[in-house]
Design an enzyme around this catalytic site. Structure first.
Site, short mmCIF file in Angstrom:
data_model
loop_
_atom_site.label_atom_id
_atom_site.label_comp_id
_atom_site.label_asym_id
_atom_site.label_seq_id
_atom_site.Cartn_x
_atom_site.Cartn_y
_atom_site.Cartn_z
N ASN A 108 0.84 -1.21 0.00
CA ASN A 108 0.00 0.00 0.00
C ASN A 108 0.87 1.26 0.00
O ASN A 108 0.43 2.32 -0.42
CB ASN A 108 -0.94 -0.03 1.20
CG ASN A 108 -0.26 0.25 2.54
OD1 ASN A 108 -0.10 1.40 2.93
ND2 ASN A 108 0.17 -0.80 3.24
N TYR A 129 10.95 3.04 1.01
CA TYR A 129 10.33 1.71 0.92
C TYR A 129 9.27 1.72 -0.19
O TYR A 129 9.26 0.85 -1.07
CB TYR A 129 9.71 1.35 2.27
CG TYR A 129 8.85 0.11 2.30
CD1 TYR A 129 9.44 -1.15 2.36
CD2 TYR A 129 7.46 0.20 2.29
CE1 TYR A 129 8.65 -2.30 2.39
CE2 TYR A 129 6.67 -0.94 2.34
CZ TYR A 129 7.27 -2.18 2.39
OH TYR A 129 6.50 -3.31 2.42
N ARG A 156 -6.09 2.32 12.36
CA ARG A 156 -5.83 2.31 10.91
C ARG A 156 -6.05 0.90 10.33
O ARG A 156 -6.57 0.74 9.24
CB ARG A 156 -4.41 2.79 10.64
CG ARG A 156 -3.97 2.63 9.19
CD ARG A 156 -2.59 3.23 8.94
NE ARG A 156 -2.17 3.03 7.57
CZ ARG A 156 -1.43 2.02 7.15
NH1 ARG A 156 -0.99 1.10 8.02
NH2 ARG A 156 -1.10 1.91 5.88
C1 15L Z 1 3.85 -2.65 4.65
O1 15L Z 1 3.97 -2.78 3.44
C2 15L Z 1 4.98 -2.89 5.56
O2 15L Z 1 5.79 -3.97 5.14
C3 15L Z 1 4.59 -3.08 6.99
O3 15L Z 1 5.73 -2.86 7.80
C4 15L Z 1 3.44 -2.13 7.40
O4 15L Z 1 3.89 -0.80 7.35
C5 15L Z 1 2.27 -2.30 6.45
O5 15L Z 1 2.70 -2.09 5.12
C6 15L Z 1 1.14 -1.32 6.79
O6 15L Z 1 0.90 -0.37 6.03
O7 15L Z 1 0.51 -1.52 7.81
#
Ligand code: 15L
Length: 265
Positions: A110, A134, A172
């Site tokens: 996301n 990321y 969230r």
């Molecule tokens: C992700 O893609 C991450 O890998 C994880 O650490 C969380 O941040 C997750 O999304 C999220 O948005 O809850």
């Protein structure tokens, strides 16, 4: 199908590998760490950013598809994020071409669109809007999938995963949660959807408060059955809830993650 699962010892891999075995697939694991006890399948230890290690894993047995889950799950430096998400994806796609493997299911995130303001349901046609390095790494990996689909006809499905957890942990996550069972359903659907070409779907459960459109996933056969709402009464409210709800990337879209792309010497 015989499926190479990268990141097979990771938090998602440890759920997806047995889940796919239960659905009749044969698993070939690839991870940085040695084979965990109880793993059901063939195992390779290696780094997906090392193209030779990736090719060696492909050469050991024929494969039908790749599920690419490997990668740092958190924010990292800009160079590390590109290596972790884009370089690994490029190495795997090259090995797929060389070995005539035509499908990759990719664990995107996301956070590839995390800087999108939280308003209407976010669809798959929204522009890439990463919230972190990321997220930039995930956008770059998605771009590679699109390139290899257009150039070589690879089927490549980017699953923009929300919050993969046993149960939602925060306010969230009542919107972003992906249950373990739905994650297996999603990967299985993406592996078996007929001729998807390049496609994007949102990897969340059928959450009443969903922030992302589930229809693109449903069109590929992903029918989520869980809903975070079931846990709504037990999820604690926090001071950061309101700030985290401003952008779909939640905490990753807040100022605590602002930093330079490169260190100067
Ligand atoms: C992700 O893609 C991450 O890998 C994880 O650490 C969380 O941040 C997750 O999304 C999220 O948005 O809850």
């Amino acid at each position: 199908m015989r499926v190479l699962v990268t990141g097979s010892a990771g938090s998602i891999g440890r759920v997806v590998c047995p889940g796919l075995v239960d659905r009749g697939h044969e698993i070939v694991g690839l991870d940085l760490v040695p084979e965990p006890e109880g793993f059901d399948g063939t195992w390779h230890t290696g780094d997906c950013a090392d193209v030779d290690a990736v090719f060696a894993a492909f050469e050991a047995q024929p494969l039908d598809a790749v599920v690419h889950l490997a990668g740092q799950p958190h924010e990292g430096s800009f160079p590390d994020s590109l290596t972790s998400h884009a370089t690994t994806t490029g190495a795997l796609l090259d090995a797929m071409l060389a070995h005539k493997v035509t499908r990759m299911v990719y664990a995107s995130s996301n956070h590839a669109v995390g800087r999108t303001p939280r308003q209407d349901l976010v669809g798959v046609d929204t522009r890439p809007r990463p919230d972190t390095f990321y997220g930039v790494g995930k956008v770059a990996a998605e771009a590679l999938l699109s390139l290899y689909a257009d150039r070589y006809g690879v089927d490549a499905i980017a699953c923009r995963i929300g919050s993969f957890q046993e149960r939602p942990q925060s306010f969230r996550q009542l919107s972003t949660w992906l249950s373990h069972d739905d994650c297996v359903r999603m990967i299985d659907a993406a592996l078996t959807a007929p001729a998807p070409g390049y496609a994007v779907l949102y990897g969340i459960s059928a959450n009443t408060r969903a922030w992302w459109d589930l229809e693109p996933g449903r069109a590929l056969g992903y029918e989520p059955l869980d809903d975070a709402e079931e846990f709504a009464d037990s999820v604690p409210r926090g001071d950061a809830d309101e700030v985290e709800a401003a952008f779909v990337g939640g905490p990753f879209a807040t100022e605590q993650y602002y930093r330079n792309a490169l260190d100067r010497s």
